[in-house]
Design an enzyme around this catalytic site. Structure first.
Site, mmCIF file in Angstrom:
data_model
loop_
_atom_site.group_PDB
_atom_site.id
_atom_site.type_symbol
_atom_site.label_atom_id
_atom_site.label_comp_id
_atom_site.label_asym_id
_atom_site.label_seq_id
_atom_site.Cartn_x
_atom_site.Cartn_y
_atom_site.Cartn_z
ATOM 1 C CG ASP A 274 -84.701 31.084 21.896
ATOM 2 O OD1 ASP A 274 -83.695 30.996 21.160
ATOM 3 O OD2 ASP A 274 -85.801 31.501 21.476
ATOM 4 N NE ARG B 252 -91.685 30.604 20.150
ATOM 5 C CZ ARG B 252 -90.473 31.127 19.914
ATOM 6 N NH1 ARG B 252 -90.140 31.537 18.698
ATOM 7 N NH2 ARG B 252 -89.600 31.269 20.891
#
Length: 529
Positions: free
Chosen positions: A446, A165
């Site tokens: 996150d 990612r």
């Protein structure tokens, strides 16, 4: 470091084995991406602001009339590669060496190798993450810690397939300049991995696979598709070798799912329900409107009507077009205390619902949750690799259903405000210290967590919300809660306070300021290195 190409400056310092990654040829490849596509990226970011202004004026989003022919057309995405045909369990995490080894050994089918929200973009992290990707692709990744503990790839498990990612379109990498300007961070993350590993992956029966975050339109997906086509041509890699799963984690993108799949159809590996960032985007998109005010974050579940509409539409859209639908994150960290059983029951229920709804797989944040996810998806899939053939023809989702935020049950409380400040400040402390995957209150968090926390406070504050206890959300109240939180954290045994003052200032900046900051990681990025 080796010689740099003309027009390229590397401003970051030396990183162990960085010269193996930042070669002249690799930097030339990244610079080529920047020169070919950087201006389009800039135009698309400007278009985001225009579209939000239009949505604000209308008070709503809707499906695009100009792309109706795509939604009504007869087309399919490319069939999935064999090594990711079964994605029933995916584990996520940053690309630090220990986590990479543990992820590959976890038993999960896929590892989301995160260079984005679970990774603080310290220069060392940016480069060492690429070193780790280089080594794990070649199955030569090992680690011995200062305490003498040794980590290596196990021979008795099938290793998870990495899907990388990169950072979102909004981010620039300040440590590499091309023609005097910071390069688009996505070109650094994608470009270095693709340059060094695409052919090696293909030779091993796999390929360069990616997760794409934060997109807001099919035009942004088109740009990624053009980047993939360009990269494959530049290196002589067969067209279609790249496969990408798009996170549908912005409110505008939910209205363009089919168009996003269509733009990436040769390179598509489906869509993912990025649930936490999606909530952040809901708030951000209509932050000035009192029709889109959410209750306390922890009370917004996946069964809320607007979230249910979002996931049902995602599965229907993906399977209609032959694409994977991947579910959301289970963030719990298993513990040995009495709360563990109840938390694991929630994970079971979450994964059971996703498998039953037609998702082909789902995410976990910890190796201890891998067996739970397998159990629930095995019960539905059996020996089938996926359930793409379950097209969910009965599903029909309207724009109004996607917009039904006001129907969300739950209250707005002072406890919710305090929790938002607490988790937001804790996360920013961790992020500034170099760890973008932070264990907070037995959850692996996150950047999306901090984004939801501060954006919800901004929304409550700027819409004069009165909490259930009668307290009106004001700047003074937020600052009072911030001060209490800082005092408590300074007194908490073992809490790292080196970055606490800066974290409190930054949280106040992005939660209270008159102008809404699009991403808190942008001002935070200026605080590091």
């Amino acid at each position: 470091m080796s010689e740099t190409p003309a027009g390229v400056q590397v401003l970051g310092g030396a990183v162990e084995r960085g010269d193996e990654i930042l070669t002249k040829e690799a930097l030339e490849f990244v610079a080529g991406l920047q020169r070919a596509f950087g201006a389009r990226r800039d135009e698309l970011l400007a278009r985001r602001k225009e579209r939000r202004a239009e949505a604000t004026a209308k008070g709503r989003l809707d499906f695009l009339e100009e792309t109706r022919h795509i939604r009504e057309g007869d087309w399919q995405v490319a069939a999935p590669p064999a090594d990711i045909a079964d994605r029933r369990v995916e584990i996520t995490g940053p690309t630090d060496r220990k986590m990479a080894i543990n992820a590959l050994n976890s038993g999960a089918r896929v590892w989301l190798a995160d260079l984005e929200d679970a990774n603080t973009p310290h220069w060392r992290n940016v480069v060492s993450g690429q070193v780790n990707l280089y080594d794990l692709v070649r199955k030569q990744i090992e680690l011995t810690t200062p305490e003498g503990k040794h980590y290596k790839l196990r021979d008795d498990v099938k290793h998870a397939v990495p899907l990388v990612r990169p950072r979102g379109w909004h981010f620039d990498e300040k440590h590499i300049l091309v023609d005097g300007k910071p390069v688009v961070a996505a070109f650094v993350d994608f470009g270095l991995h693709f340059f060094h590993n695409a052919k090696e992956l293909i030779s091993r029966g796999s390929g360069p696979y990616f997760y794409l975050p934060k997109m807001e339109s099919h035009l942004e997906a088109r740009l990624w598709n053009d980047v993939f086509t360009h990269a494959q041509q530049e290196l002589g890699v067969q067209h279609g070798s790249v496969r990408a799963t798009v996170l549908i984690e912005t409110y505008p993108a939910a209205f363009e799912m089919e168009e996003i799949l269509y733009e990436l159809r040769d390179h598509s590996a489906g869509l993912n329900a990025g649930r936490w960032d999606y909530l952040f985007s809901v708030i951000k998109t209509f932050r000035d409107s009192d029709k889109y005010i959410l209750p306390d974050r922890n009370s917004v579940t996946m069964t809320a009507p607007f979230m249910r509409a979002y996931t049902e539409l995602l599965v229907r859209t993906c399977h209609k077009r032959g694409a994977f639908a991947i579910g959301g994150m289970a963030a719990f960290i298993p513990t040995k205390d009495e709360s563990n059983a109840a938390a694991m029951d929630k994970v079971h229920a979450d994964k059971k619902r996703e498998a039953g709804d037609g998702f082909d797989g789902s995410w976990v944040a910890h190796p201890g949750l891998v067996p739970i996810c397998f159990e629930e998806f095995d019960a539905v899939l059996g020996d089938k690799p996926n359930q793409i053939d379950r097209t969910r023809d009965e599903v029909s989702v309207t724009a109004d259903q996607l917009l039904s935020v006001a129907d969300t049950p739950g209250e707005k409380t002072i406890e919710g405000l305090r929790a938002a400040v607490d988790v937001g400040v804790r996360y920013i402390v961790s992020w500034l210290g170099g760890n973008g995957a932070a264990a907070i209150h037995n959850l692996m968090e996150d950047a999306a967590t901090a984004e939801i926390s501060r954006s919800q406070i901004w929304q409550w504050l700027h819409n004069n919300v009165v909490l259930t206890g009668g307290e009106r959300v004001t700047a003074d109240l937020v600052r009072e809660v911030l001060a209490d939180t800082e005092k408590q954290l300074r007194a908490e045994h073992g809490f790292p306070v080196d970055n606490l003052g800066r974290a409190v200032e930054l949280f106040e900046q992005v939660a209270v300021a008159d102008e809404f900051v699009d991403f808190l990681t942008l001002p935070a990025y200026e605080e590091i290195d």
